[in-house]
Design a protein around this motif. Sequence first.
Motif, short mmCIF file in Angstrom:
data_model
loop_
_atom_site.label_atom_id
_atom_site.label_comp_id
_atom_site.label_asym_id
_atom_site.label_seq_id
_atom_site.Cartn_x
_atom_site.Cartn_y
_atom_site.Cartn_z
N GLU A 1 8.94 3.43 6.36
CA GLU A 1 9.32 2.35 5.71
C GLU A 1 8.14 1.55 5.21
OE1 GLU A 1 12.55 -1.47 6.63
OE2 GLU A 1 12.25 0.03 8.08
N ARG A 2 7.07 1.36 5.94
CA ARG A 2 5.91 0.48 5.49
C ARG A 2 5.25 1.21 4.23
NH1 ARG A 2 2.50 -3.51 7.45
NH2 ARG A 2 0.48 -3.44 6.75
N ARG A 3 5.12 2.63 4.34
CA ARG A 3 4.75 3.34 3.21
C ARG A 3 5.36 3.10 1.96
NH1 ARG A 3 3.59 7.31 7.12
NH2 ARG A 3 5.40 8.18 6.53
N ALA B 1 7.35 0.62 1.17
CA ALA B 1 7.13 -0.88 0.62
C ALA B 1 5.83 -0.99 -0.11
CB ALA B 1 7.45 -1.85 2.03
N LEU B 2 4.92 -0.37 0.50
CA LEU B 2 3.62 -0.57 -0.32
C LEU B 2 3.57 0.29 -1.51
CD1 LEU B 2 1.07 -0.34 2.89
CD2 LEU B 2 1.88 -2.26 1.54
N ALA C 1 9.57 -7.10 7.03
CA ALA C 1 9.29 -6.46 8.38
C ALA C 1 9.36 -5.03 8.47
CB ALA C 1 9.69 -7.29 9.62
N PRO C 2 8.89 -4.25 7.95
CA PRO C 2 9.09 -2.55 8.21
C PRO C 2 9.22 -2.24 9.69
CG PRO C 2 7.52 -2.92 6.41
CD PRO C 2 7.58 -4.17 6.83
N GLN C 3 10.01 -1.50 9.93
CA GLN C 3 10.00 -1.21 11.45
C GLN C 3 9.82 0.34 11.74
OE1 GLN C 3 11.30 -3.50 13.94
NE2 GLN C 3 10.52 -4.73 12.18
N SER C 4 9.06 0.72 10.71
CA SER C 4 8.65 2.28 10.79
C SER C 4 7.49 2.45 9.99
CB SER C 4 9.54 3.27 10.90
OG SER C 4 10.11 3.34 9.32
N ALA C 5 6.50 3.41 10.11
CA ALA C 5 5.42 3.67 9.39
C ALA C 5 5.81 4.13 8.00
CB ALA C 5 4.72 4.93 9.87
N LEU D 1 3.58 -7.41 2.02
CA LEU D 1 4.49 -7.60 2.88
C LEU D 1 3.89 -8.82 3.79
CD1 LEU D 1 4.27 -4.04 4.58
CD2 LEU D 1 6.01 -5.18 3.22
N VAL E 1 13.40 -1.67 1.84
CA VAL E 1 12.66 -2.28 3.23
C VAL E 1 13.92 -2.77 3.92
CG1 VAL E 1 11.30 -3.98 4.32
CG2 VAL E 1 10.47 -2.59 2.21
#
Length: 294
Positions: free
Chosen positions: A260-262, A264-265, A254-258, A271, A138
């Motif tokens: 990156e968020r996926r 992280a999870l 603070a992920p800045q893309s989908a 988050l 992230v």
Amino acid sequence: MPQHSPSVPWVATTVIGAEGWPAELVAAVRASTEAAARATRPWVGRGDKNAADEAAVAAMRAVLLTAPFCGTVVIGEGEKDEAPMLANGERLGTGNGPECDIAVDPLDGTRLAAEALPGAVCVIALSPRGTMFDPAGVFYMEKLIAGPAGHGVLDLRVSATDNLRAFAAATGIRETALTVAVLDKPRHAALIREIEFAGARVLRVLEGDVSTAIAAASTDGAVDLSIGIGGTPEGVIAACAVRALGGVMLGRLAPQSAAERRGALAAGLDLNRIHTVNDLVASDRVLFASAPIT
């Protein structure tokens, strides 16, 4: 207290937290930033930020390979923009000496160096092995940083306006006299308007949020708070300096893309969690060094 090295006339190297570390290792860490700064200087103003970054990386690595420690890179800047880097998991040092986590950015502010703008620095931080936060891919983090007066006062879950009011009340400084550093990025347009509406001064920073974090955590009054989303690698590096200075730092991934968020999870990261400076570096024994380039 910060120490300044006179060994390189044009480089005012800053070292924080040297107490309790072997003098030979402190000298090597300082020398690594000075070497990176020297190697970068010929590229200043030439418009090639990757070449400047590559020169800094090679020079810093060469010094750290011979440093008296067993170091593992936990935070290696470069992955998010495919720039030259010291890679996560890379081992450095002779293997003799303390086992350390390393957070490093041989050139924080590549654009600043490429365009000969002020604020580019070479930075590195060490802590005992296993104590640095690993953000697991992230690359961005929301941050709130201040000096010791911010302890128990600031809260990343409330608005910037509320934090300004709380900080002003705790310090006795009028909100209109506060200076707040914010990275001058499109994502911060609304934040900057909010801070200005509250009456505080906004210091817009093009790049280089490690230096900004240190300024906010220091007690010289030049910057009172630093607020906004910046790099997670820089955040962990900054946390080492902030902790050594006794300041307060709060961070939230603070992920800045989908994608990156996926990621992280998938890595099990929360988050919504507010990370304190103690979460970002879980040791009082930190060593930070920086050398300015521009």
